[in-house]
Design a protein around this motif. Structure first.
Motif, PDB file in Angstrom:
ATOM      1  N   ASP A   1       0.828  -1.213   0.000  1.00  0.00           N
ATOM      2  CA  ASP A   1       0.000   0.000   0.000  1.00  0.00           C
ATOM      3  C   ASP A   1       0.863   1.263   0.000  1.00  0.00           C
ATOM      4  OD1 ASP A   1      -2.177  -1.656   0.074  1.00  0.00           O
ATOM      5  OD2 ASP A   1      -2.518  -1.456   2.231  1.00  0.00           O
ATOM      6  N   VAL A   2       1.907   1.269   0.838  1.00  0.00           N
ATOM      7  CA  VAL A   2       2.775   2.447   0.920  1.00  0.00           C
ATOM      8  C   VAL A   2       3.507   2.684  -0.399  1.00  0.00           C
ATOM      9  CG1 VAL A   2       4.886   3.349   1.995  1.00  0.00           C
ATOM     10  CG2 VAL A   2       3.073   2.404   3.422  1.00  0.00           C
ATOM     11  N   ILE A   3       3.992   1.617  -1.018  1.00  0.00           N
ATOM     12  CA  ILE A   3       4.774   1.755  -2.254  1.00  0.00           C
ATOM     13  C   ILE A   3       3.916   2.262  -3.397  1.00  0.00           C
ATOM     14  CG2 ILE A   3       6.083   0.500  -4.001  1.00  0.00           C
ATOM     15  CD1 ILE A   3       7.534   1.107  -1.335  1.00  0.00           C
ATOM     16  N   TYR A   4       2.690   1.772  -3.518  1.00  0.00           N
ATOM     17  CA  TYR A   4       1.822   2.247  -4.603  1.00  0.00           C
ATOM     18  C   TYR A   4       1.554   3.746  -4.466  1.00  0.00           C
ATOM     19  CZ  TYR A   4       0.816  -2.430  -6.346  1.00  0.00           C
ATOM     20  OH  TYR A   4       0.918  -3.679  -6.895  1.00  0.00           O
ATOM     21  N   LYS A   5       1.276   4.181  -3.239  1.00  0.00           N
ATOM     22  CA  LYS A   5       1.038   5.611  -3.028  1.00  0.00           C
ATOM     23  C   LYS A   5       2.315   6.425  -3.271  1.00  0.00           C
ATOM     24  CE  LYS A   5      -2.722   4.912   0.291  1.00  0.00           C
ATOM     25  NZ  LYS A   5      -3.183   5.073   1.690  1.00  0.00           N
ATOM     26  N   ALA A   6       3.436   5.884  -2.821  1.00  0.00           N
ATOM     27  CA  ALA A   6       4.713   6.584  -3.000  1.00  0.00           C
ATOM     28  C   ALA A   6       5.048   6.731  -4.475  1.00  0.00           C
ATOM     29  CB  ALA A   6       5.826   5.831  -2.272  1.00  0.00           C
ATOM     30  N   GLU A   7       4.862   5.671  -5.232  1.00  0.00           N
ATOM     31  CA  GLU A   7       5.195   5.728  -6.650  1.00  0.00           C
ATOM     32  C   GLU A   7       4.316   6.733  -7.380  1.00  0.00           C
ATOM     33  OE1 GLU A   7       6.298   2.614 -10.211  1.00  0.00           O
ATOM     34  OE2 GLU A   7       4.648   2.101  -8.869  1.00  0.00           O
ATOM     35  N   ASP A   8       3.041   6.775  -7.014  1.00  0.00           N
ATOM     36  CA  ASP A   8       2.145   7.740  -7.651  1.00  0.00           C
ATOM     37  C   ASP A   8       2.565   9.173  -7.335  1.00  0.00           C
ATOM     38  OD1 ASP A   8       0.586   5.937  -8.961  1.00  0.00           O
ATOM     39  OD2 ASP A   8      -0.957   5.816  -7.427  1.00  0.00           O
ATOM     40  N   LYS A   9       2.968   9.427  -6.079  1.00  0.00           N
ATOM     41  CA  LYS A   9       3.409  10.780  -5.702  1.00  0.00           C
ATOM     42  C   LYS A   9       4.665  11.183  -6.460  1.00  0.00           C
ATOM     43  CE  LYS A   9       1.447  11.106  -1.035  1.00  0.00           C
ATOM     44  NZ  LYS A   9       1.744  11.233   0.418  1.00  0.00           N
ATOM     45  N   VAL A  10       5.627  10.282  -6.540  1.00  0.00           N
ATOM     46  CA  VAL A  10       6.877  10.582  -7.235  1.00  0.00           C
ATOM     47  C   VAL A  10       6.626  10.802  -8.728  1.00  0.00           C
ATOM     48  CG1 VAL A  10       9.123   9.653  -7.921  1.00  0.00           C
ATOM     49  CG2 VAL A  10       8.337   9.407  -5.555  1.00  0.00           C
ATOM     50  N   ASP A  11       5.869   9.886  -9.346  1.00  0.00           N
ATOM     51  CA  ASP A  11       5.609  10.012 -10.779  1.00  0.00           C
ATOM     52  C   ASP A  11       4.821  11.279 -11.097  1.00  0.00           C
ATOM     53  OD1 ASP A  11       6.945   7.702 -11.253  1.00  0.00           O
ATOM     54  OD2 ASP A  11       5.193   6.461 -11.615  1.00  0.00           O
ATOM     55  N   SER A  12       3.820  11.575 -10.265  1.00  0.00           N
ATOM     56  CA  SER A  12       3.013  12.773 -10.490  1.00  0.00           C
ATOM     57  C   SER A  12       3.860  14.038 -10.368  1.00  0.00           C
ATOM     58  CB  SER A  12       1.855  12.807  -9.481  1.00  0.00           C
ATOM     59  OG  SER A  12       1.104  13.976  -9.618  1.00  0.00           O
ATOM     60  N   SER A  13       4.731  14.077  -9.370  1.00  0.00           N
ATOM     61  CA  SER A  13       5.580  15.253  -9.176  1.00  0.00           C
ATOM     62  C   SER A  13       6.558  15.434 -10.332  1.00  0.00           C
ATOM     63  CB  SER A  13       6.342  15.135  -7.854  1.00  0.00           C
ATOM     64  OG  SER A  13       5.452  15.084  -6.754  1.00  0.00           O
ATOM     65  N   LEU A  14       7.159  14.348 -10.770  1.00  0.00           N
ATOM     66  CA  LEU A  14       8.088  14.427 -11.895  1.00  0.00           C
ATOM     67  C   LEU A  14       7.366  14.859 -13.169  1.00  0.00           C
ATOM     68  CD1 LEU A  14      10.303  11.257 -11.307  1.00  0.00           C
ATOM     69  CD2 LEU A  14      10.887  13.644 -10.862  1.00  0.00           C
ATOM     70  N   ARG A  15       6.137  14.371 -13.328  1.00  0.00           N
ATOM     71  CA  ARG A  15       5.364  14.764 -14.505  1.00  0.00           C
ATOM     72  C   ARG A  15       5.075  16.264 -14.482  1.00  0.00           C
ATOM     73  NH1 ARG A  15       2.006  11.021 -14.170  1.00  0.00           N
ATOM     74  NH2 ARG A  15       0.226  12.018 -13.176  1.00  0.00           N
TER      75      ARG A  15
ATOM     76  N   LYS B   1       9.987  22.446  -6.148  1.00  0.00           N
ATOM     77  CA  LYS B   1       9.789  22.623  -4.711  1.00  0.00           C
ATOM     78  C   LYS B   1       8.694  21.693  -4.201  1.00  0.00           C
ATOM     79  CE  LYS B   1      10.416  24.602  -0.717  1.00  0.00           C
ATOM     80  NZ  LYS B   1      11.654  24.343   0.065  1.00  0.00           N
ATOM     81  N   PHE B   2       7.616  21.575  -4.980  1.00  0.00           N
ATOM     82  CA  PHE B   2       6.523  20.671  -4.602  1.00  0.00           C
ATOM     83  C   PHE B   2       7.017  19.227  -4.577  1.00  0.00           C
ATOM     84  CE2 PHE B   2       2.926  17.931  -5.842  1.00  0.00           C
ATOM     85  CZ  PHE B   2       2.067  18.205  -4.791  1.00  0.00           C
ATOM     86  N   PHE B   3       7.900  18.875  -5.545  1.00  0.00           N
ATOM     87  CA  PHE B   3       8.471  17.535  -5.574  1.00  0.00           C
ATOM     88  C   PHE B   3       9.245  17.243  -4.283  1.00  0.00           C
ATOM     89  CE2 PHE B   3      12.197  14.891  -7.224  1.00  0.00           C
ATOM     90  CZ  PHE B   3      11.549  13.690  -6.960  1.00  0.00           C
ATOM     91  N   GLU B   4      10.004  18.244  -3.827  1.00  0.00           N
ATOM     92  CA  GLU B   4      10.764  18.063  -2.587  1.00  0.00           C
ATOM     93  C   GLU B   4       9.818  17.825  -1.404  1.00  0.00           C
ATOM     94  OE1 GLU B   4      14.143  20.319   0.169  1.00  0.00           O
ATOM     95  OE2 GLU B   4      13.233  21.342  -1.532  1.00  0.00           O
ATOM     96  N   GLU B   5       8.718  18.565  -1.358  1.00  0.00           N
ATOM     97  CA  GLU B   5       7.750  18.404  -0.270  1.00  0.00           C
ATOM     98  C   GLU B   5       7.094  17.018  -0.321  1.00  0.00           C
ATOM     99  OE1 GLU B   5       5.104  21.629  -0.899  1.00  0.00           O
ATOM    100  OE2 GLU B   5       6.493  23.178  -0.181  1.00  0.00           O
ATOM    101  N   GLU B   6       6.714  16.590  -1.503  1.00  0.00           N
ATOM    102  CA  GLU B   6       6.112  15.276  -1.650  1.00  0.00           C
ATOM    103  C   GLU B   6       7.113  14.174  -1.295  1.00  0.00           C
ATOM    104  OE1 GLU B   6       2.493  14.509  -3.165  1.00  0.00           O
ATOM    105  OE2 GLU B   6       2.864  16.040  -1.646  1.00  0.00           O
ATOM    106  N   LEU B   7       8.359  14.395  -1.679  1.00  0.00           N
ATOM    107  CA  LEU B   7       9.402  13.421  -1.404  1.00  0.00           C
ATOM    108  C   LEU B   7       9.593  13.242   0.104  1.00  0.00           C
ATOM    109  CD1 LEU B   7      11.173  11.733  -3.280  1.00  0.00           C
ATOM    110  CD2 LEU B   7      12.953  13.437  -3.046  1.00  0.00           C
ATOM    111  N   LEU B   8       9.534  14.347   0.834  1.00  0.00           N
ATOM    112  CA  LEU B   8       9.675  14.286   2.286  1.00  0.00           C
ATOM    113  C   LEU B   8       8.529  13.487   2.903  1.00  0.00           C
ATOM    114  CD1 LEU B   8      11.227  15.147   4.800  1.00  0.00           C
ATOM    115  CD2 LEU B   8       9.908  17.276   4.818  1.00  0.00           C
ATOM    116  N   LYS B   9       7.316  13.667   2.379  1.00  0.00           N
ATOM    117  CA  LYS B   9       6.167  12.892   2.868  1.00  0.00           C
ATOM    118  C   LYS B   9       6.367  11.407   2.596  1.00  0.00           C
ATOM    119  CE  LYS B   9       2.850  16.645   2.012  1.00  0.00           C
ATOM    120  NZ  LYS B   9       1.666  17.062   1.198  1.00  0.00           N
ATOM    121  N   VAL B  10       6.880  11.102   1.406  1.00  0.00           N
ATOM    122  CA  VAL B  10       7.101   9.704   1.033  1.00  0.00           C
ATOM    123  C   VAL B  10       8.142   9.067   1.945  1.00  0.00           C
ATOM    124  CG1 VAL B  10       7.988   8.183  -0.772  1.00  0.00           C
ATOM    125  CG2 VAL B  10       6.386  10.001  -1.359  1.00  0.00           C
ATOM    126  N   VAL B  11       9.221   9.806   2.231  1.00  0.00           N
ATOM    127  CA  VAL B  11      10.263   9.286   3.132  1.00  0.00           C
ATOM    128  C   VAL B  11       9.654   8.923   4.483  1.00  0.00           C
ATOM    129  CG1 VAL B  11      12.343   9.899   4.423  1.00  0.00           C
ATOM    130  CG2 VAL B  11      12.153  10.524   2.015  1.00  0.00           C
TER     131      VAL B  11
END
Length: 538
Positions: free
Chosen positions: A69-83, A99-109
């Motif tokens: 569950d965590v990985i699916y959500k994480a991958e979507d956040k990373v892919d969406s931010s990169l897009r 900047k938004f990518f960095e914020e999302e990345l911190l949440k994923v971590v």
């Protein structure tokens, strides 16, 4: 499965850690990427380490589900931010997206850190008690009920495969399971593979999923990682040697899930040593001739049977009503729905899951006719599904928006979705599989306006019937990460309603054909077609 998504996300992060890439510029972002990469590597080792013996099997299953569950959500956040970074059309917007990518990345971590700690706890508890755990199997009534419920209608199949894996035959034995998609081959193999007694009989374990497009290097990497912990790029010959040496002299259990060709088997079997030590290979396939090809004389291929009407009903009611009884008013229509699933376990589970989201347990309707009012449907799964369950056997006359994630529907049956008379939005993310999508002239998506295809990595050819209107109302086409697709069908350029085409991370042939479509539209007097092309970023 969780492993595939985890591997995909780790690969993305490895690309971000390369020098001179355009996404990670801030040192703080680099730190988050590196931290996430390290934490994911811990989870990958955990999933690879199939010597996990623990007294609490259910805790292990819970953690694996948490990881998924965590990985699916994480991958979507990373892919969406990169897009968003890719699509930013100016420096200011790109800076904001970064900047938004960095914020999302911190949440994923932070999200990933929780299952990482649980994994570390399991690993710590495991050491020092291995010998005692190998001699025990789950025996509590609660666990027995759980295990029984997870294989409704598969008890005989389970016992047959269990007996073959634990037989006294010394020779390396291949045990094939065959049957149509959705019938439960993978579920059965996973159930046996996870059995505590079966695992205790083998020194080494590995699970590899092949699918229709066999990738030898990926297969070798997965097995090498499971057997030795090695997870680095090297030649196929080096990987084969590492796997062979890692298995030599050890009793091993390898599961090869969803194999589609004898050629793939010929390439694979060379890496499995036969030391006459009762090693086993469990293999699943849809094709009987492959099962016959790989089978041993003493163990003929096992045909995964359809569920009986009684088992189908039991599975349906268990998934939909849990421990409660089906309300009497719903029995007749419920059994009719189950009958349409034709004994396919996956179809039954998906239908039950769909109804479970629609029905309020405290206010059950008198019938399932509520489906007729359904306008939006989102199906997310990690296994193949048969689209007949939503296009033909269950009436969804008002369905307007369909979103599919991870369903891996073969292209040849995607056309059945045209039977949904009011479908306007079709969004598929890792939803479709195969090299060719051929749309025949009698297949018409009458009201489809928005077609969004994401991560159909193996699609090579998309053909529409000459002179037919397969998509007469199409307004928007989005293609994201279709690296093998050769081109967009020329007849898309003849659709007068088309307003927007957006292409991200596709091949040069797709980009060229999109520009031709724009020219075709302009020749027809449509100068409003918006074409956006974003090239592959390495």
């Amino acid at each position: 499965m969780a492993y595939a998504a985890l591997s995909s996300l780790i690969y993305t992060l490895k690309q971000l850690l390369k020098p001179n890439q355009p996404f990670v510029c801030l040192s703080s972002t680099q730190h988050h990427v590196r931290s996430l990469y390290q934490n994911l590597s811990v989870l990958q080792v955990f999933l690879d380490d199939t010597t996990k013996e623990t007294k609490d099997i259910e805790t292990l299953k819970f953690i694996e589900k948490r990881i998924r569950d965590v990985i699916y959500k994480a991958e979507d956040k990373v892919d969406s931010s990169l897009r968003n970074i890719i699509l930013a059309d100016c420096g200011e917007k790109r800076e904001g997206a970064a900047k938004f990518f960095e914020e999302e990345l911190l949440k994923v971590v932070k999200d990933v850190d929780s299952p990482r700690k649980e994994v570390m706890a399991v690993e710590c508890n495991k050491h020092g008690s291995k010998s005692a755990e190998l001699a025990t199997t789950p025996s509590s009534p609660e666990k027995s009920i759980i295990e029984e419920n997870t294989i409704v209608g598969m008890e005989d199949d389970f016992n047959i495969i269990f007996d073959r894996l634990s037989s006294q035959t010394d020779e390396l034995t291949v045990i094939p399971i065959f049957g149509m998609g959705g019938i439960g081959k993978t579920t059965l193999a996973k159930k046996v593979y996870d059995d505590a007694y079966i695992r205790s009989r083998f020194d080494k374990h590995a699970w590899v999923t092949l699918s229709e497009d066999y990738n030898q290097k990926q297969m070798l990497l997965e097995i090498a990682s499971s057997i030795t912990g090695i997870n680095q790029e090297m030649s196929d010959d080096q990987l084969m040697e590492i796997v062979y040496r890692g298995l030599k002299g050890r009793r091993f259990l390898i599961v090869i899930d969803d194999i589609w060709s004898t050629e793939a088997w010929e390439q694979m079997q060379r890496i499995f040593p036969n030391d006459d030590n009762r090693s086993r290979i469990l293999l699943t396939t849809r094709l009987k001739y492959i099962a016959d090809y790989v089978s041993c004389p003493d163990f003929p291929p096992h045909s995964k049977s359809f569920l009986s009407p009684e088992d189908s009903w039991n599975l349906f009611t268990e998934k939909l009503f849990k421990k409660d009884q089906c309300p009497p008013l719903l029995v007749e229509i419920g059994k009719h729905i189950v009958q349409q699933c034709q004994g396919l376990p996956l179809s039954i589970v998906v239908v039950a899951g769909l109804l479970g989201k629609i029905l309020d347990g405290s206010k059950l309707p008198d019938s399932f006719s509520i489906l007729e009012d359904l306008e939006t449907l989102h199906i997310e799964t990690q296994e193949n599904i048969d689209p007949m369950i939503i296009s033909r056997d269950i009436s969804l006359p008002n369905l307007n928006k369909l979103k599919l994630f991870g369903t891996r529907i073969p292209w040849e049956v995607v056309n059945l979705l045209a039977n949904l008379p009011n479908l306007e939005v079709l969004n598929g993310n890792r939803a479709f599989v195969g090299k060719d999508w051929k749309v025949d002239e009698d297949v018409v998506f009458h009201k489809l306006k928005y077609l969004h295809l994401y991560r159909c990595r193996d699609l090579e050819r998309w053909e529409l019937a000459a002179g037919s209107d397969n998509f007469p109302m199409l307004e928007q086409l989005k293609l994201y990460l279709l690296p093998e697709l050769e081109e967009i069908p020329e007849s898309i350029g003849e659709i007068m309603t088309i307003k927007s085409i957006r292409i991200v991370d596709c091949g040069s042939g797709v980009n060229t054909s999109a520009r031709k479509i724009q020219q075709e539209q302009e020749s027809l007097g449509n100068y409003e077609l918006q074409l956006q092309i974003f090239p592959i970023v390495c």
